[in-house]
Structure formats: structure tokens, C-alpha cells
Scaffold this motif. Structure first.
Motif, PDB file in Angstrom:
ATOM      1  N   VAL A  36       1.148   9.347  -4.791  1.00 51.09           N
ATOM      2  CA  VAL A  36       0.601   8.379  -5.746  1.00 51.09           C
ATOM      3  C   VAL A  36       1.526   7.169  -5.760  1.00 51.09           C
ATOM      4  O   VAL A  36       2.729   7.298  -6.031  1.00 51.09           O
ATOM      5  CB  VAL A  36       0.486   8.970  -7.168  1.00 51.09           C
ATOM      6  CG1 VAL A  36      -0.457   8.117  -8.004  1.00 51.09           C
ATOM      7  CG2 VAL A  36       0.003  10.406  -7.131  1.00 51.09           C
ATOM      8  N   LEU A  37       0.963   5.983  -5.460  1.00 56.24           N
ATOM      9  CA  LEU A  37       1.775   4.777  -5.287  1.00 56.24           C
ATOM     10  C   LEU A  37       1.240   3.644  -6.147  1.00 56.24           C
ATOM     11  O   LEU A  37       0.017   3.439  -6.233  1.00 56.24           O
ATOM     12  CB  LEU A  37       1.791   4.347  -3.820  1.00 56.24           C
ATOM     13  CG  LEU A  37       2.210   5.397  -2.778  1.00 56.24           C
ATOM     14  CD1 LEU A  37       0.967   6.076  -2.185  1.00 56.24           C
ATOM     15  CD2 LEU A  37       3.012   4.755  -1.658  1.00 56.24           C
ATOM     16  N   LEU A  38       2.156   2.905  -6.748  1.00 54.45           N
ATOM     17  CA  LEU A  38       1.779   1.813  -7.642  1.00 54.45           C
ATOM     18  C   LEU A  38       2.669   0.609  -7.378  1.00 54.45           C
ATOM     19  O   LEU A  38       3.902   0.727  -7.331  1.00 54.45           O
ATOM     20  CB  LEU A  38       1.926   2.266  -9.099  1.00 54.45           C
ATOM     21  CG  LEU A  38       1.574   1.253 -10.201  1.00 54.45           C
ATOM     22  CD1 LEU A  38       0.126   0.792 -10.076  1.00 54.45           C
ATOM     23  CD2 LEU A  38       1.828   1.878 -11.571  1.00 54.45           C
ATOM     24  N   GLY A  39       2.047  -0.534  -7.171  1.00 53.20           N
ATOM     25  CA  GLY A  39       2.789  -1.778  -6.934  1.00 53.20           C
ATOM     26  C   GLY A  39       2.367  -2.861  -7.900  1.00 53.20           C
ATOM     27  O   GLY A  39       1.249  -2.852  -8.420  1.00 53.20           O
ATOM     28  N   HIS A  40       3.262  -3.809  -8.146  1.00 49.98           N
ATOM     29  CA  HIS A  40       2.986  -4.886  -9.091  1.00 49.98           C
ATOM     30  C   HIS A  40       3.639  -6.173  -8.629  1.00 49.98           C
ATOM     31  O   HIS A  40       4.751  -6.188  -8.107  1.00 49.98           O
ATOM     32  CB  HIS A  40       3.513  -4.523 -10.480  1.00 49.98           C
ATOM     33  CG  HIS A  40       3.175  -5.527 -11.544  1.00 49.98           C
ATOM     34  ND1 HIS A  40       4.020  -6.548 -11.913  1.00 49.98           N
ATOM     35  CD2 HIS A  40       2.061  -5.660 -12.307  1.00 49.98           C
ATOM     36  CE1 HIS A  40       3.455  -7.268 -12.864  1.00 49.98           C
ATOM     37  NE2 HIS A  40       2.263  -6.754 -13.110  1.00 49.98           N
ATOM     38  N   LEU A  41       2.919  -7.277  -8.821  1.00 47.04           N
ATOM     39  CA  LEU A  41       3.453  -8.613  -8.569  1.00 47.04           C
ATOM     40  C   LEU A  41       3.431  -9.369  -9.887  1.00 47.04           C
ATOM     41  O   LEU A  41       2.414  -9.387 -10.577  1.00 47.04           O
ATOM     42  CB  LEU A  41       2.614  -9.349  -7.521  1.00 47.04           C
ATOM     43  CG  LEU A  41       2.516  -8.623  -6.178  1.00 47.04           C
ATOM     44  CD1 LEU A  41       1.112  -8.060  -6.011  1.00 47.04           C
ATOM     45  CD2 LEU A  41       2.860  -9.543  -5.031  1.00 47.04           C
ATOM     46  N   ARG A  42       4.527 -10.021 -10.229  1.00 46.95           N
ATOM     47  CA  ARG A  42       4.675 -10.584 -11.566  1.00 46.95           C
ATOM     48  C   ARG A  42       4.767 -12.098 -11.543  1.00 46.95           C
ATOM     49  O   ARG A  42       5.506 -12.704 -10.778  1.00 46.95           O
ATOM     50  CB  ARG A  42       5.932 -10.028 -12.235  1.00 46.95           C
ATOM     51  CG  ARG A  42       6.173 -10.596 -13.627  1.00 46.95           C
ATOM     52  CD  ARG A  42       7.381  -9.970 -14.300  1.00 46.95           C
ATOM     53  NE  ARG A  42       7.509 -10.449 -15.676  1.00 46.95           N
ATOM     54  CZ  ARG A  42       8.206 -11.512 -16.032  1.00 46.95           C
ATOM     55  NH1 ARG A  42       8.856 -12.213 -15.121  1.00 46.95           N
ATOM     56  NH2 ARG A  42       8.268 -11.892 -17.295  1.00 46.95           N
TER      57      ARG A  42
END
Length: 635
Positions: free
Chosen positions: A117-123
Motif C-alpha cells: 500500500v503506497l501513498l504519495g503527496h505533492l504540497r
């Protein structure tokens, strides 16, 4: 956009539905998920350049071994920085024992970031808090696996004070006054409640084996119920992705559909992202196979791989952000591309009227680079007008047309040139205001020798005009040097009149040139009483529940037509000693909705906020402006 604004964030979510060995055998790497997450994030890098973060969770790891990995970065190229950090771990293995890189079981047991399970974020930070602690994903840790929570999102809540008070009433003591903290802790509270209720239930059935109860809790957590309870009092726009420590995961979208969210799944993977083309490109998926998460619904993936889309909040009238279509999202999305072209076409009647239909002596250009697609549409519209003109000239003549006249009519075509060129290497690093203004004047360069001095008119298309600062300090100055008799600045978006409170960095009234124009007109007309009345109404409304508040700031614009405000904007943004006449044309609200029928969220143009909290925010923003407070109107 000539005036850059920070906006939106981006999320990327992947759930591998097969063991890592499956991807090793089929795709030649057990790091398939990480590679795809990198692609998803890079293809959305337009959504955040203030920082990025990645988190992964491994399924079914035995106690005592690390199963959650997270890394965040604020480097100038944060996504690349994160994956270089991760890659170094595998490079060491490659050097010492390369055969282990093809051993999926060993990788999962021994290497971080090898979860399913993978989660990425750009802020993009919306109010200057650029620090590593502000970067998503956020992690709420607990020794009980099913109480761990990782979240990342594209969201802003308007009622942080109210949500904080609810946490205080529960006996909690949040460490920070921010919507990210309130969202994480609210969800964490109801996740804890769900765990406790299940624990009590299985205990009441006579089960005294706590290890077995922990497994039963993991199997039976009702994610939909946790989300429903958590989001009950949220007021804002959001797409929030989350993973629970045991492996359940979700991507939820606000009831008005303000923030975007797309997903796709098959028997190998579940993937979700803020933008559809990112999924298309990363996984080579056809557009029609990718779905949009409905407002008030959540994509839920259970640990056992079951996928569902469930309602957690009653959907409201859909008000998806129209700025996503005008500017924020990448134009590589097929529907966005068509809509931006249509925005350009729909401006043609206003433009041609402004230049007296003198296409022969008009040069058409645009502000690079985001207005380019709308510019293509505008040029197509001008071509259409010219074809009609040629047809009428040739068919409606009573006498025979001469060869010279025929040649003159047939050679008529839009004069399309790239006039403004942005110098991307130039940085306005000087701190003194006077020096910075001088540097800003040189951010754009121009192409000389294309304008017939004192004869040609110049039309330049921008996708939106927020403050008008760059136009005044740079663009109009360099365009005027070319010697046109008229400069027509065209915005493919309507006048920005009101602050955003759902994720865009437009929260202060004084930043909008349309607001400055309306105030100027009120003062010129001796109507300062309107300003004072609105101020008092806005102050009084602060005492009311958000559901009873209306947008009183609309009264600032009501005495004037759109054209009067556009004319005053032209006056405001025209630099002193400009020789050319400057006019400003804005897209109409009606045409915006024609071009983008599926994205009717237009509160920054119309003042019609999709949530009650929006009205409180706009009134507070006006009070802040009146009282000289340079701060945003929501937490």
C-alpha cells in the motif's frame, strides 16, 4: 498565468492486489509499486513544489518488524529527492548482493518502502508555513496496528476553530491549530472508537484471545462508518487519502466535489490520483476506463483486496473547481484541453468588437505558457470569423471582383505571433521593494520587429488576472515599447472578485485587482457608505452560526457593470507614460459555464460559495482588509 499563485495539492495512491513476487515475475521487478508511484507523482508535479512525501505499509508483517515507512522532502525537486533517498537503499543491496533484488520475499522482510500500500503527496503551501512538519503524509502512531493512520490530502477546511473545539470537548489537546491536525485527530478519534467498539463486542462474545481479537478487528473495521463520523462537521473542499496500519485504505472526496479525484482498478492494482492523465500515462490506461470518485463518496480498499465506492456524506450540488479546468490541472487531459480551447473561442466576439473587426491590423498573442491552449481556441475563432468575412465579400458583391481585390480578400489571415517570452532563469531575489520592482520588469522579454508602430493593435491572452502586478510592472511596459496603438489584455477567466478557502492561495481581498477597481469606483462615486455598511454587516455576521451567514461583500460590486470594472482595471494596471491605449476583456460567467459545464464551482468569480463556511471566510477577509490585517481569513 502572469500572476503566479500557489494552489492545490496532489495525491497519488496505489494498492497492489498481488504479492510482490507476482510483479517480479510479470514486470521484472518487485519494486513495481514504487516505480509507478514515482511516475504518478512526477506526472502531477505541477500540483505542488513546496514539498512532497511518500508512505508505504506492508501487509501481514510479524510483530517486532517495521511495517510503516515514510519520507518527506522540501528540496527544490522534492519528488526526485525522495526517490533518490529510497533508491540509495536498494543501490547498496545491488552492490553487495544483487541477487537479493529479485527476491521479493527477502525485500519485503528486510527493505523499507516495499509495502503493498503506497501513498504519495505533492504540497503547495497556501499560507507560508513551508517546513518539513507541514509536508504530508501525516502519521498517527499506535502500538495497535489497526489504530495507526496515515493520511495525505488536497484540502482546506473553513471551520478549524469549530473542529478544534470538538476535539477539546473530547478531552484531546491538539498540538497545533491547523486543519491538517484537526482532520488527522478527528479521524484518529473515530478510528479508535471503532477499534474499541469491536474489541468490546468480541470480548462480550466470550473471546479472551487478544491476538485473535486483533485479527478480527482488522477484518471487521467499517471504514465507511469511520469516514462518515469523521467528516460529519467538516466544511471545506477535500480529497483525502488514508491508510490504516493493518492495510485498509481509502480515498474520499468532499460532498460538493470541489477537489478532483480519479481512480482505476483491475485484478492487479488499485490506483487513485488528483489528475486523470497521470493515471493514463503511468499505467497506459484508456481515458474511458478511469472513473471519477463521486462527491461525498470514498474509494475503499479493504486489506483482503475488496474494492468498493461507498457514500460517507450526502452529496450536495456538484461544484467542482472551475480553476482546475482554466489553469491548475495539466492540459494533457482530453476534456480539459477541449474546454480551454472553447474558453478561447468564446472570447472572440468581444475581442473582434474591441479591435473594430480590423483583423488586418491586429496581432494576436498570449502570455506564456498556461494560456497557450486557450489561445489556439481564440485563433480558431478568428479564423472562423475571417472565413465568414471572405464568404460574404465574395458572394454578396453586385459587380465582378478584380484579381487584386480577390487576392487581398483571400490572403487575410490572423496575424499570430509569440510576442511575450518569459525568462525562466531570472529570479527576483533582491529584498528591497524598489529594486524588486525593477527586476520584475525584466521577468518577461519580447520579440521585436513584428508590430507596425502606431498602426497595429495587439491582443494578448492570459488565462486569468489576479493581482495585475506583473502586467503593470513588466508585461505592459515591454509591449508598449513595440509601439502598438492599442493593447488589449484578454483573460480566459472571469474577474476574480472573492477569496478562495478550499485550497488556492487567494485568501486576501486586497490581492484582487477587480476588488481594487470596485473600491476605487465606489470612492469616486461618493459611495463610501456602501463600504462602511458592508464592513459592519461582515463584523456582525462573525457572531452567527456559519449556516446563517450570507456573502455581504457582493454589495461592493453591485453598483457597477462588469464593463465598468474592466475599464477601471485597465486604468489601474496601465503603467505611467504608456503610449498605447490599454483595454481589458474578461470571460463572462455564462461562457465559463458553457465551456466547462461539468465544473460549475465559480465562487472566486461569483461569490456563490458551495459550503456555509465560505461565506464566513469572505466576510472575514473583508473585515481583515478594512482593519489592515494582512492575514488569510481561515486557518
Amino acid at each position: 498565468m502572469s500572476d503566479q499563485i500557489k494552489h492545490e495539492c496532489g495525491v497519488a495512491f496505489i494498492r497492489l492486489l498481488k504479492p510482490l513476487s507476482y510483479y517480479q515475475q510479470k514486470y521484472g521487478t518487485a519494486l513495481y509499486g514504487l516505480n509507478k508511484l514515482y511516475l504518478l507523482m512526477e506526472k502531477q508535479h505541477n500540483r505542488g513544489q513546496d514539498g512532497a512525501g511518500v508512505a508505504t505499509i506492508k501487509l501481514d508483517i510479524e510483530p517486532g518488524k517495521r511495517y510503516i515507512s515514510r519520507h518527506r522532502s522540501m528540496a527544490s525537486n522534492a519528488v526526485a529527492d525522495i526517490f533518490e533517498y529510497i533508491q540509495k537503499k536498494f543501490a547498496e543491496v545491488q552492490k553487495e548482493a544483487p541477487e537479493k533484488l529479485t527476491d521479493a520475499v527477502w525485500l519485503k522482510e528486510n527493505m523499507s518502502f516495499t509495502g503493498e500500500v503506497l501513498l504519495g503527496h505533492l504540497r503547495y503551501g497556501t499560507h507560508g508555513k513551508n517546513k518539513i512538519e507541514s509536508c504530508h503524509p501525516f502519521l498517527r502512531q499506535n502500538n495497535w496496528k489497526t489504530r495507526n493512520l496515515v493520511i495525505a490530502g488536497n484540502f482546506n477546511m473553513t471551520n478549524v476553530d469549530e473542529l478544534l473545539q470538538q476535539l477539546y470537548d473530547l478531552g484531546q489537546h491538539p498540538k497545533e491549530k491547523a486543519d491538517t491536525v484537526t482532520v488527522l485527530e478527528k479521524m484518529g478519534h473515530f478510528l479508535d472508537t471503532e477499534n474499541q467498539n469491536l474489541f468490546d463486542h468480541f470480548k462480550s462474545e466470550g473471546n479472551d484471545d487478544n491476538i485473535e481479537i486483533s485479527k478480527l478487528i482488522a477484518d471487521n473495521i467499517n471504514v465507511q462508518r469511520v469516514l462518515r463520523r469523521s467528516a460529519r462537521d467538516w466544511d471545506g473542499g477535500y480529497t483525502i487519502a488514508g491508510i490504516m496500519g493493518h492495510g485498509d485504505a481509502f480515498v474520499m472526496r468532499d460532498p460538493s466535489g470541489i477537489r478532483p479525484a480519479f481512480y482505476y482498478y483491475n485484478d492487479e492494482i488499485v490506483v487513485a490520483a488528483s489528475e486523470r492523465p497521470a493515471i493514463q500515462t503511468a499505467f497506459n490506461i484508456q481515458l474511458e476506463d478511469i472513473k471519477e470518485i463521486d462527491p461525498g463518496h470514498a474509494l475503499i480498499v479493504k486489506k483482503n483486496g475488496k474494492v468498493s465506492v461507498d457514500m460517507f456524506s450526502e452529496p450536495k450540488e456538484k461544484k467542482s473547481c472551475s480553476f482546475e479546468r482554466i489553469y491548475f490541472s495539466r492540459g494533457s487531459d482530453a476534456s480539459i484541453y477541449r474546454e480551454r480551447k472553447q474558453l478561447g473561442r468564446l472570447l472572440c466576439d468581444q475581442i473582434l468588437k474591441c479591435v473594430d473587426h480590423d483583423v488586418h491590423n491586429t496581432v494576436f498573442s498570449y502570455i506564456p505558457n498556461t494560456a497557450e491552449v486557450a489561445f489556439y481556441g481564440m485563433v480558431e475563432g478568428v479564423h472562423k470569423y475571417i472565413k465568414k468575412y471572405q464568404r460574404d465579400k465574395l458572394l454578396n458583391r453586385a459587380d465582378k471582383i478584380t484579381d487584386e481585390e480577390l487576392t487581398e480578400v483571400l490572403k487575410l489571415a490572423p496575424r499570430v505571433e509569440k510576442i511575450a517570452i518569459k525568462d525562466v532563469k531570472l529570479r527576483t531575489f533582491i529584498t528591497q521593494d524598489a529594486d524588486r520592482s525593477e527586476m520584475v520588469a525584466h521577468v518577461y522579454d519580447t520579440t521585436y520587429g513584428l508590430i507596425k508602430k502606431d498602426k497595429d493593435m495587439l491582443v494578448v491572452l492570459d488565462d486569468s488576472i489576479v493581482r495585475g502586478t506583473t502586467l503593470k510592472q513588466s508585461i505592459l511596459k515591454i509591449l508598449d515599447r513595440l509601439g502598438p496603438k492599442k493593447i488589449v489584455v484578454v483573460s480566459s477567466a472571469p474577474q476574480i472578485r472573492y477569496p478562495d478557502c478550499y485550497g488556492i492561495d487567494m485568501s486576501r481581498m486586497g490581492e484582487f485587482v477587480a476588488f481594487e477597481a470596485a473600491i476605487s469606483l465606489l470612492k469616486e462615486a461618493g459611495k463610501e457608505d456602501v463600504i462602511l455598511k458592508v464592513y459592519q454587516q461582515c463584523k456582525d455576521s462573525a457572531k452567527l452560526p456559519k449556516e446563517e451567514v450570507v456573502n455581504y461583500v457582493k454589495a461592493i460590486y453591485e453598483p457597477f457593470t462588469d464593463q465598468q470594472i474592466s475599464d477601471r482595471i485597465a486604468k489601474i494596471i496601465t503603467p505611467k507614460e504608456t503610449n498605447a491605449k490599454v483595454e481589458v476583456i474578461y470571460q463572462t460567467l455564462d461562457n465559463l459555464h458553457v465551456a466547462c459545464p461539468g465544473h460549475t464551482g465559480d465562487w472566486y468569480f461569483s461569490g456563490n460559495y458551495p459550503t456555509p463556511g465560505g461565506n464566513k471566510v469572505v466576510n472575514r477577509a473583508f473585515v481583515n482588509w478594512m482593519e489592515g490585517k494582512n492575514q488569510r481569513a481561515y486557518m
